[in-house]
Design an enzyme around this catalytic site. Structure first.
Site, PDB file in Angstrom:
ATOM      1  N   TYR A  99     -26.981  -0.792 -56.554  1.00  0.00           N
ATOM      2  CA  TYR A  99     -27.430  -1.295 -57.844  1.00  0.00           C
ATOM      3  C   TYR A  99     -27.201  -0.219 -58.897  1.00  0.00           C
ATOM      4  CZ  TYR A  99     -29.881  -5.350 -55.857  1.00  0.00           C
ATOM      5  OH  TYR A  99     -30.182  -6.531 -55.233  1.00  0.00           O
ATOM      6  N   ASP A 111     -33.123 -11.886 -59.650  1.00  0.00           N
ATOM      7  CA  ASP A 111     -34.129 -12.664 -60.348  1.00  0.00           C
ATOM      8  C   ASP A 111     -33.704 -12.904 -61.796  1.00  0.00           C
ATOM      9  OD1 ASP A 111     -36.418 -14.101 -60.648  1.00  0.00           O
ATOM     10  OD2 ASP A 111     -37.799 -12.456 -60.215  1.00  0.00           O
TER      11      ASP A 111
END
Length: 442
Positions: free
Chosen positions: A215, A161
């Protein structure tokens, strides 16, 4: 005798007259069946004609759809005559436009600070929009593919995002065999780089074949200071102790395994099967100092997949536990059916580090045709880009804007208990950085 005969003749005459009237004549069974069969045949023919008309309408609709997706066949002789009358000459045939394209995997790195996420969004500056424009310029994709990228079978391994970066993003797309990466990168923005292209199997899909994602979340160690300390005065000088770092590692380990993370995303209930996710590992690096002199650590989380905001909420609760705003019991409750009020860490620091293809590599990486998607040859270049474009941006932004300090000031607003109808006050982070979509599932 005469009268009786006369009466009989009159009666016969009346009966004969009645039989001659069509409205009084009754149909025989054979005649009725014949008429019914004729009627059924007429109805059958009518239905057949209606079905044929409907079929023709469907074919016409499909033809129109195909016309919208690809160019119509052109009668070039007629077209050239029209163009010549208008003083226009058709460009010569370019064999490059008919080049054969094969399914490929590309290795992409980008800093998302100045982009509205990875996914293409009309009117927005996104990573994919910049990528597709350069692909079209270098004829890696056709004009039709640029307008409808699905024609080239494009798929990303994970969606990021606004503001979220990626160190090793992988996408699948049909590309020509001869590619000039150096010239391609020269036309990309400095924050985006394409480091490698590998030919893959025909059915390869960057998202579906990805069996795990890693991540990282890089943050200043002052985030773990006790809630009783004045962190404003410690931002540039704080040093995490070995004991405190061990507590951080122990807290992160509580997330490992298959658990129900409905409290760590939005609009998902405890009974929703998709709320269950498998976290393979959640660890912390040793502390290190940024060029600005601030001490940082990098948290590494590897899982099969993640939900919207899941990683940021996991980090947010871990920080609150280590600081003393709440206890580890809150984390245990968060994994049950209760709906709790939990904090969400800032988007700054979140990076898609690696997408894993172990199963694909085991099956096809040694078949003599395809290479494993490990990208070892590009690792040195990727590491330089990460330090120059991604981590440097995180260090600089934190030093100048102190996002983490602003967010720490909102932790006491959260109840860490059953969620009330009214949400807690929004953190200042929501004003500066919106989004932070952790994965491709939402």
């Amino acid at each position: 005798m005469f009268l009786r005969r006369l009466l009989n003749d009159y009666t016969k005459a009346v009966r004969l007259k009645n039989l001659c009237k069509p409205w009084n004549r009754q149909k025989s069974f054979a005649a009725a069946m014949s008429e019914a069969l004729d009627k059924l045949e007429v109805e059958k023919e009518a239905r057949k004609e209606a079905k044929e008309l409907e079929s023709e309408a469907v074919k016409e609709a499909n033809r129109i759809k195909r016309t919208l997706k690809r160019k119509k066949w052109v009668d070039w002789k007629e077209q050239d005559e029209k163009d010549a009358a208008n003083g226009v000459k058709r460009a010569p045939f370019d064999p490059a436009e008919r080049i054969k394209r094969k399914k490929s995997a590309i290795l992409l790195s980008y800093c998302g600070a100045n982009f509205y996420g990875m996914q293409r969004n009309p009117g927005m500056q996104t990573i994919e929009e910049e990528l597709f424009k350069v692909m079209l310029k270098h004829k890696w994709i056709t004009e039709e593919s640029f307008e409808q990228i699905q024609i080239s079978c494009f798929q990303r391994a994970a969606r990021t995002d606004k503001g979220v970066s990626a160190a090793r993003q992988v996408c699948s797309v049909k590309l020509p065999e001869e590619l000039d990466l150096e010239a391609f990168n020269a036309d990309l923005p400095q924050q985006i780089r394409l480091f490698g292209v590998e030919r893959v199997t025909k059915g390869f899909n960057a998202k579906d074949q990805c069996n795990a994602r890693t991540y990282t979340y890089t943050l200043p160690t002052v985030a773990f200071a006790s809630f009783e300390e004045k962190v404003e005065d410690l931002h540039d000088t704080f040093q995490i102790s070995p004991e405190l770092l061990q507590k951080v590692k122990e807290t992160l380990k509580l997330y490992e395994g298959t658990k129900n993370f409905h409290n760590f995303t939005s609009k998902k209930s405890f009974l929703d099967p998709s709320s269950k996710r498998f976290i393979m590992s959640f660890t912390s690096s040793e502390p290190f100092r940024s060029p600005q002199g601030i001490e940082f650590v990098t948290l590494n989380v590897k899982g099969q997949s993640f939900m919207l905001h899941q990683i940021r909420k996991m980090v947010g609760l871990a920080i609150a536990i280590v600081r003393g705003n709440t206890t580890a019991a809150t984390l245990e409750r968060a994994l049950t059916e209760e709906r709790l009020d939990l904090p969400m860490a800032p988007g700054l620091g979140l990076v898609l580090d690696t997408v894993h293809y172990e199963r694909y590599n085991d099956r096809y990486g040694k078949d003599g045709i395809h290479n494993p998607l490990t990208w070892q040859a590009q690792e040195a270049q990727v590491q330089k880009f990460i330090e120059r474009e991604i981590f440097s941006q995180i260090y600089k932004t934190e030093a100048e804007q102190r996002n983490m300090l602003d967010w720490l000031g909102t932790l006491h607003y959260h109840s860490y208990d059953t969620r009330a109808e009214d949400a807690p006050p929004a953190s200042s982070d929501s004003k500066k950085i919106k989004g932070g979509d952790d994965d491709n599932d939402e």
